[in-house]
Scaffold this motif. Structure first.
Motif, short mmCIF file in Angstrom:
data_model
loop_
_atom_site.label_atom_id
_atom_site.label_comp_id
_atom_site.label_asym_id
_atom_site.label_seq_id
_atom_site.Cartn_x
_atom_site.Cartn_y
_atom_site.Cartn_z
N PRO A 1 -11.63 -11.82 11.17
CA PRO A 1 -10.74 -10.84 10.55
C PRO A 1 -9.73 -10.32 11.57
O PRO A 1 -10.09 -9.97 12.70
CB PRO A 1 -11.68 -9.73 10.08
N ILE A 2 -8.46 -10.30 11.18
CA ILE A 2 -7.39 -9.74 12.00
C ILE A 2 -6.62 -8.75 11.13
O ILE A 2 -5.95 -9.14 10.17
CB ILE A 2 -6.45 -10.84 12.53
N VAL A 3 -6.75 -7.48 11.44
CA VAL A 3 -6.10 -6.45 10.63
C VAL A 3 -4.63 -6.34 11.00
O VAL A 3 -4.25 -6.56 12.15
CB VAL A 3 -6.80 -5.08 10.79
N PHE A 4 -3.81 -6.04 10.01
CA PHE A 4 -2.40 -5.81 10.25
C PHE A 4 -2.21 -4.51 11.03
O PHE A 4 -3.12 -3.69 11.13
CB PHE A 4 -1.63 -5.73 8.93
N GLY A 5 -1.01 -4.31 11.57
CA GLY A 5 -0.71 -3.09 12.30
C GLY A 5 -0.01 -2.06 11.42
O GLY A 5 0.20 -2.26 10.22
N ILE A 6 0.36 -0.96 12.03
CA ILE A 6 1.06 0.12 11.35
C ILE A 6 2.27 0.50 12.21
O ILE A 6 2.15 0.64 13.43
CB ILE A 6 0.15 1.35 11.17
N ALA A 7 3.42 0.64 11.59
CA ALA A 7 4.64 1.01 12.32
C ALA A 7 4.48 2.39 12.97
O ALA A 7 3.87 3.30 12.39
CB ALA A 7 5.84 1.01 11.38
N ASP A 8 5.02 2.54 14.17
CA ASP A 8 4.86 3.78 14.94
C ASP A 8 5.31 5.01 14.16
O ASP A 8 4.73 6.09 14.32
CB ASP A 8 5.68 3.70 16.24
N ILE A 9 6.33 4.86 13.33
CA ILE A 9 6.92 6.03 12.67
C ILE A 9 5.91 6.77 11.80
O ILE A 9 5.97 7.99 11.64
CB ILE A 9 8.16 5.62 11.83
N TRP A 10 4.93 6.05 11.24
CA TRP A 10 3.94 6.71 10.38
C TRP A 10 3.07 7.68 11.19
O TRP A 10 2.69 8.74 10.69
CB TRP A 10 3.06 5.68 9.69
N TYR A 11 2.75 7.32 12.41
CA TYR A 11 1.91 8.19 13.25
C TYR A 11 2.63 9.49 13.63
O TYR A 11 1.99 10.48 13.95
CB TYR A 11 1.50 7.45 14.52
N ARG A 12 3.95 9.47 13.59
CA ARG A 12 4.72 10.66 14.00
C ARG A 12 5.05 11.57 12.82
O ARG A 12 5.62 12.65 13.02
CB ARG A 12 6.02 10.21 14.67
N LEU A 13 4.72 11.18 11.62
CA LEU A 13 5.11 11.95 10.43
C LEU A 13 4.39 13.30 10.38
O LEU A 13 3.19 13.40 10.64
CB LEU A 13 4.81 11.13 9.18
N GLN A 14 5.15 14.34 10.03
CA GLN A 14 4.60 15.69 9.88
C GLN A 14 4.63 16.09 8.41
O GLN A 14 5.61 15.84 7.72
CB GLN A 14 5.41 16.69 10.71
N ARG A 15 3.56 16.72 7.94
CA ARG A 15 3.45 17.08 6.51
C ARG A 15 3.71 18.57 6.29
O ARG A 15 3.36 19.40 7.12
CB ARG A 15 2.05 16.73 5.99
N ASN A 16 4.30 18.86 5.13
CA ASN A 16 4.47 20.24 4.67
C ASN A 16 4.26 20.22 3.17
O ASN A 16 5.20 20.19 2.38
CB ASN A 16 5.86 20.76 5.03
N TRP A 17 3.00 20.20 2.76
CA TRP A 17 2.63 19.85 1.39
C TRP A 17 2.17 21.01 0.52
O TRP A 17 1.95 20.83 -0.68
CB TRP A 17 1.50 18.81 1.44
N GLN A 18 2.02 22.20 1.08
CA GLN A 18 1.38 23.29 0.33
C GLN A 18 2.38 24.06 -0.53
O GLN A 18 2.67 25.22 -0.30
CB GLN A 18 0.66 24.23 1.29
N ALA A 19 2.92 23.39 -1.53
CA ALA A 19 3.82 24.01 -2.49
C ALA A 19 3.02 24.45 -3.72
O ALA A 19 1.89 24.00 -3.93
CB ALA A 19 4.90 23.01 -2.90
N PRO A 20 3.57 25.33 -4.54
CA PRO A 20 2.85 25.74 -5.76
C PRO A 20 2.46 24.55 -6.64
O PRO A 20 1.38 24.52 -7.22
CB PRO A 20 3.85 26.65 -6.47
N LYS A 21 3.37 23.56 -6.74
CA LYS A 21 3.06 22.33 -7.47
C LYS A 21 2.66 21.25 -6.46
O LYS A 21 3.47 20.83 -5.65
CB LYS A 21 4.28 21.86 -8.27
N LYS A 22 1.40 20.85 -6.50
CA LYS A 22 0.92 19.87 -5.54
C LYS A 22 1.22 18.46 -6.05
O LYS A 22 0.85 18.11 -7.17
CB LYS A 22 -0.56 20.08 -5.28
#
Length: 371
Positions: free
Chosen positions: A180-201
């Motif tokens: 098994p050889i797993v694919f990689g993940i682009a660097d940009i995803w690791y740097r993403l910051q979330r701001n998700w706590q809105a009244p409508k989730k």
């Protein structure tokens, strides 16, 4: 080494969602100084030092195949026409392998069926396998034809998930290494910051829209998403005509840039209740790298990827799904699961450069076995 990589998927431009992981694979391999990369794939943007092998006729034919949704999509729509297209594909691949066999050191073939025209040659061979490939092995005579290809050459079958190892080992373990050889993940995803706590989730579903991919989502989701504080946003190409409920926000096909800049940062989580033969869904890996909690059906691919209640949440029945949505609405639990997921993929998956290094080691091992 001279490496030939063949694939029937490749994005036409940076906003094309189809075959994006192949483009990342190509970029990672092209960056390795030990590799001179030759690519046979649909037309798209390639690194400057990559040699493109398609003739004009092959290029046009592959471009048309991509526009029609690819072989797998055609098989679901019209098996007779798909069969004719598959024969045309095998003919083009046969011509490719014939003209290039004396000029390459290693063959990297994406998907099992694309190895069939190789015949009894001796070139070292690595085959990338996705979950949908396993269905192909149920066709009469398919295993025997592939064993014939693998038997007389150094061969390595590389599924992108651990759960596929056992069936592949049972069918090919005596004629090929299963690694098994797993694919990689682009660097940009690791740097993403979330701001998700809105009244409508906002909860996201990103997949090809088919009945098996959707699974029980519409049945289980109505009580949670219809006229409540939760919103369900569905992204992906409509590949089967399904009736989408009016409480679902359907956006059609998307691409990574939109997910990176707009949707992942504001989402409470990613959902997949798929009953499809998944491999290792790349969008799930990207969500984990972004710190986004995942709610998933308890199928082998998801069970292999997620540690329940640690790096994601698995659902066996509707009650599990409802309970998980409510628990992940709590900030502490949501961010704990998301951070644990990000840590896990950093340690166990890494980047596309890491994936390229895993492939390079596999090619070197094949070359050593061939000497």
């Amino acid at each position: 080494m001279n490496l030939l990589l063949s694939s029937t998927s490749y994005p036409k431009n940076p906003k094309d969602w189809r075959g994006i992981f192949i483009a990342h694979m190509v970029q990672a391999l092209a960056a390795k100084p030990d590799i001179h990369l030759k690519v046979w794939a649909p037309p798209g943007e390639l690194p400057a030092d990559v040699e493109y092998l398609c003739t004009v006729k092959e290029r046009k034919w592959l471009d048309n195949l991509m526009q029609r949704g690819g072989i797998a999509h055609l098989l679901r729509q019209d098996r007779w026409r798909a069969g004719i297209t598959a024969l045309q594909l095998l003919y083009f691949l046969y011509r490719l392998y014939q003209r290039e066999s004396q000029h390459v050191d290693v063959l990297h073939v994406n998907w099992l069926q694309n190895a069939l025209p190789l015949g009894k040659g001796s070139e070292p061979l690595l085959i990338t396998v996705l979950g949908s490939d396993l269905k192909l092995l149920k066709l009469p005579g398919m295993v025997g034809l592939l064993r014939r290809v693998l038997r007389n050459r150094p061969s390595l079958i590389a599924p992108n998930a651990q759960w596929m190892v056992a069936p592949l080992q049972a069918q090919f373990g005596d004629v090929a290494e299963i690694r098994p050889i797993v694919f990689g993940i682009a660097d940009i995803w690791y740097r993403l910051q979330r701001n998700w706590q809105a009244p409508k989730k906002k909860w996201l579903v990103v997949l090809r829209v088919t009945q098996k991919k959707i699974g029980p989502l519409f049945d289980w989701g109505e009580v949670l998403f219809k006229h409540t504080e939760h919103e369900l946003h569905l992204f992906g190409p409509m590949q089967e005509q399904l009736d989408i409920p009016d409480w679902v926000f359907y956006h059609g096909a998307t691409h990574p840039q939109a997910l990176q800049t707009t949707w992942f940062p504001q989402a409470a989580g990613l959902i997949s209740l798929s009953q499809h033969d998944e491999g290792r869904p790349q969008v799930m890996l990207e969500a984990m790298a972004a710190g986004l909690p995942i709610i998933a059906s308890a199928i082998p691919a998801h069970e292999n990827l997620l540690q329940d209640q640690q790096t994601g949440c698995l659902c066996h029945q509707q009650a599990d799904f409802e309970q998980t949505i409510h628990r992940l609405s709590e900030a502490y639990y949501n961010e704990k699961i998301g951070q644990q997921a990000r840590t896990w993929v950093k340690q166990n998956v890494g980047t596309w450069d890491d994936c390229g290094q895993r492939y390079l080691q596999a090619y070197q091992d094949l070359l050593e076995r061939g000497t």
